[in-house]
Design a protein around this motif. Structure first.
Motif, PDB file in Angstrom:
ATOM      1  N   ASP A  98      76.633  25.944  -6.099  1.00 55.09           N
ATOM      2  CA  ASP A  98      77.251  26.867  -7.079  1.00 55.09           C
ATOM      3  C   ASP A  98      78.735  26.660  -7.583  1.00 55.09           C
ATOM      4  O   ASP A  98      79.215  27.172  -8.293  1.00 55.09           O
ATOM      5  CB  ASP A  98      77.120  28.172  -6.783  1.00 55.09           C
ATOM      6  CG  ASP A  98      75.592  28.658  -6.716  1.00 55.09           C
ATOM      7  OD1 ASP A  98      74.745  27.815  -7.428  1.00 55.09           O
ATOM      8  OD2 ASP A  98      75.292  29.765  -6.225  1.00 55.09           O
ATOM      9  N   SER A  99      79.396  25.588  -6.555  1.00 56.93           N
ATOM     10  CA  SER A  99      80.705  25.480  -6.695  1.00 56.93           C
ATOM     11  C   SER A  99      81.118  25.027  -8.195  1.00 56.93           C
ATOM     12  O   SER A  99      81.967  25.249  -8.685  1.00 56.93           O
ATOM     13  CB  SER A  99      81.407  24.602  -5.466  1.00 56.93           C
ATOM     14  OG  SER A  99      80.807  23.446  -5.768  1.00 56.93           O
ATOM     15  N   LYS A 100      80.502  24.176  -8.607  1.00 58.54           N
ATOM     16  CA  LYS A 100      80.662  23.612  -9.834  1.00 58.54           C
ATOM     17  C   LYS A 100      80.730  24.696 -10.951  1.00 58.54           C
ATOM     18  O   LYS A 100      81.410  24.693 -11.886  1.00 58.54           O
ATOM     19  CB  LYS A 100      79.685  22.491 -10.291  1.00 58.54           C
ATOM     20  CG  LYS A 100      79.832  21.625 -11.635  1.00 58.54           C
ATOM     21  CD  LYS A 100      79.022  20.637 -11.726  1.00 58.54           C
ATOM     22  CE  LYS A 100      79.304  19.885 -13.157  1.00 58.54           C
ATOM     23  NZ  LYS A 100      78.467  18.871 -13.391  1.00 58.54           N
ATOM     24  N   LEU A 101      79.665  25.357 -10.985  1.00 59.63           N
ATOM     25  CA  LEU A 101      79.478  26.605 -11.918  1.00 59.63           C
ATOM     26  C   LEU A 101      81.016  27.511 -11.741  1.00 59.63           C
ATOM     27  O   LEU A 101      81.298  27.939 -12.714  1.00 59.63           O
ATOM     28  CB  LEU A 101      78.335  27.502 -11.702  1.00 59.63           C
ATOM     29  CG  LEU A 101      76.778  26.943 -11.841  1.00 59.63           C
ATOM     30  CD1 LEU A 101      75.912  27.787 -11.440  1.00 59.63           C
ATOM     31  CD2 LEU A 101      76.797  26.467 -13.197  1.00 59.63           C
ATOM     32  N   TYR A 102      81.227  27.776 -10.651  1.00 59.17           N
ATOM     33  CA  TYR A 102      82.287  28.588 -10.308  1.00 59.17           C
ATOM     34  C   TYR A 102      83.734  28.042 -10.843  1.00 59.17           C
ATOM     35  O   TYR A 102      84.335  28.562 -11.449  1.00 59.17           O
ATOM     36  CB  TYR A 102      82.427  29.141  -9.043  1.00 59.17           C
ATOM     37  CG  TYR A 102      81.733  30.405  -8.602  1.00 59.17           C
ATOM     38  CD1 TYR A 102      81.944  31.672  -9.014  1.00 59.17           C
ATOM     39  CD2 TYR A 102      80.378  29.985  -7.959  1.00 59.17           C
ATOM     40  CE1 TYR A 102      80.952  32.591  -8.862  1.00 59.17           C
ATOM     41  CE2 TYR A 102      79.541  31.102  -7.959  1.00 59.17           C
ATOM     42  CZ  TYR A 102      79.688  32.390  -8.044  1.00 59.17           C
ATOM     43  OH  TYR A 102      79.043  33.432  -8.100  1.00 59.17           O
ATOM     44  N   ASP A 103      83.747  26.629 -10.705  1.00 61.81           N
ATOM     45  CA  ASP A 103      84.963  26.021 -11.089  1.00 61.81           C
ATOM     46  C   ASP A 103      85.026  25.899 -12.646  1.00 61.81           C
ATOM     47  O   ASP A 103      85.861  26.072 -13.274  1.00 61.81           O
ATOM     48  CB  ASP A 103      84.828  24.422 -10.715  1.00 61.81           C
ATOM     49  CG  ASP A 103      85.155  24.081  -9.179  1.00 61.81           C
ATOM     50  OD1 ASP A 103      85.761  25.263  -8.649  1.00 61.81           O
ATOM     51  OD2 ASP A 103      84.622  23.387  -8.474  1.00 61.81           O
ATOM     52  N   THR A 104      83.777  25.770 -13.245  1.00 57.54           N
ATOM     53  CA  THR A 104      83.722  25.783 -14.652  1.00 57.54           C
ATOM     54  C   THR A 104      84.212  27.031 -15.090  1.00 57.54           C
ATOM     55  O   THR A 104      85.118  27.061 -16.029  1.00 57.54           O
ATOM     56  CB  THR A 104      82.281  25.351 -15.301  1.00 57.54           C
ATOM     57  OG1 THR A 104      81.820  24.202 -14.917  1.00 57.54           O
ATOM     58  CG2 THR A 104      82.086  25.572 -16.715  1.00 57.54           C
ATOM     59  N   PHE A 105      83.892  28.155 -14.687  1.00 57.68           N
ATOM     60  CA  PHE A 105      84.029  29.714 -15.064  1.00 57.68           C
ATOM     61  C   PHE A 105      85.595  29.777 -14.814  1.00 57.68           C
ATOM     62  O   PHE A 105      86.268  30.270 -15.671  1.00 57.68           O
ATOM     63  CB  PHE A 105      83.291  30.500 -14.099  1.00 57.68           C
ATOM     64  CG  PHE A 105      83.932  32.034 -14.476  1.00 57.68           C
ATOM     65  CD1 PHE A 105      83.660  32.693 -15.635  1.00 57.68           C
ATOM     66  CD2 PHE A 105      84.813  32.687 -13.695  1.00 57.68           C
ATOM     67  CE1 PHE A 105      84.121  34.089 -15.826  1.00 57.68           C
ATOM     68  CE2 PHE A 105      85.134  33.990 -13.581  1.00 57.68           C
ATOM     69  CZ  PHE A 105      84.938  34.497 -14.705  1.00 57.68           C
ATOM     70  N   MET A 106      86.266  29.197 -13.682  1.00 58.19           N
ATOM     71  CA  MET A 106      87.644  29.393 -13.342  1.00 58.19           C
ATOM     72  C   MET A 106      88.375  28.835 -14.349  1.00 58.19           C
ATOM     73  O   MET A 106      89.575  29.097 -14.730  1.00 58.19           O
ATOM     74  CB  MET A 106      87.920  29.036 -12.038  1.00 58.19           C
ATOM     75  CG  MET A 106      87.478  30.198 -11.060  1.00 58.19           C
ATOM     76  SD  MET A 106      87.805  31.796 -11.267  1.00 58.19           S
ATOM     77  CE  MET A 106      89.580  31.722 -10.895  1.00 58.19           C
ATOM     78  N   SER A 107      88.062  27.627 -14.824  1.00 50.38           N
ATOM     79  CA  SER A 107      88.854  26.837 -15.992  1.00 50.38           C
ATOM     80  C   SER A 107      88.756  27.368 -17.172  1.00 50.38           C
ATOM     81  O   SER A 107      89.616  27.379 -17.939  1.00 50.38           O
ATOM     82  CB  SER A 107      88.161  25.246 -15.895  1.00 50.38           C
ATOM     83  OG  SER A 107      86.986  25.363 -16.569  1.00 50.38           O
ATOM     84  N   LYS A 108      87.879  27.995 -17.394  1.00 50.75           N
ATOM     85  CA  LYS A 108      87.622  29.067 -18.579  1.00 50.75           C
ATOM     86  C   LYS A 108      88.339  30.142 -18.611  1.00 50.75           C
ATOM     87  O   LYS A 108      89.207  30.548 -19.411  1.00 50.75           O
ATOM     88  CB  LYS A 108      86.130  29.321 -19.100  1.00 50.75           C
ATOM     89  CG  LYS A 108      85.338  28.357 -19.619  1.00 50.75           C
ATOM     90  CD  LYS A 108      85.596  27.861 -20.751  1.00 50.75           C
ATOM     91  CE  LYS A 108      84.687  26.761 -21.269  1.00 50.75           C
ATOM     92  NZ  LYS A 108      84.793  26.215 -22.576  1.00 50.75           N
TER      93      LYS A 108
END
Length: 193
Positions: free
Chosen positions: A1-11
């Protein structure tokens, strides 16, 4: 899930840096021809169950956008009934009165807040095969709403352990008096964090 959270945090960081909404449908870049929706967020009805001027101006933006891009669908998001009428039902009737076919309008009738708009609209969009959307609201509301929509998508993806394609391609706002296009202040971020 870290990739999903990284994407969210970049947004989130992108939104916090400031967004520049479009204020007219004429300015909007062309959305994808297929599987695109204009998502109009509710704004509360009068005590009599009628659309307010604040709400109507969002609907006018949706009509203008739809006329430019008629292959798109419009998702009307909003519950909070007054006199037995939901925001979505009132909005759909208004849109149909302006010439938008009923077949091009989806209604989300459960939400009573921006968080609810996102939590209820994202699954509807995905289930309808929508892969991109343009969020429509007041300019001062768009940044917060965009964050909620991305968080709702992340919540679904982590719950199902599966990603899906759904992204905002632009945002259209009524230029209200409190538009926030600049970065979020440190004091605001401290309050959130």
């Amino acid at each position: 899930d870290s990739k999903l959270y990284d994407t969210f945090m970049s947004k989130w960081q992108m939104f916090n840096s400031g967004i520049k909404p479009y204020y007219s449908a004429v300015e909007l870049p062309t959305p994808p021809v297929n599987n695109h929706a204009f998502v109009v967020l509710g704004s509360g009805l009068s005590a009599e169950g009628k659309l307010t001027s604040k709400f109507t101006r969002r609907w006018q933006l949706a009509v203008d956008a739809y006329k430019r891009f008629p292959t798109s669908t419009i998702l009307v998001s909003g519950g909070a009934p007054k006199k037995g009428v939901t925001e979505a039902a009132a909005g759909k009737a208004w849109l149909m009165n302006k010439g938008v076919p009923s077949s091009k309008i989806m209604t989300e009738t459960k939400s009573s807040s921006t968080i609810g708009n996102a939590l209820n609209s994202v699954p509807m969009l995905r289930n309808a095969g929508i892969t991109s959307y343009t969020l429509i609201s007041d300019g001062s509301h768009l940044r917060r709403a965009l964050t909620h929509f991305y968080a709702s998508k992340l919540k679904m993806e982590t719950a199902e352990n599966k990603t899906f394609v759904l992204s905002s391609v632009s945002y259209l706002g009524y230029k209200d008096k409190t538009v926030q296009e600049k970065p979020v202040t440190k004091a605001s971020l401290d309050t959130i964090g």
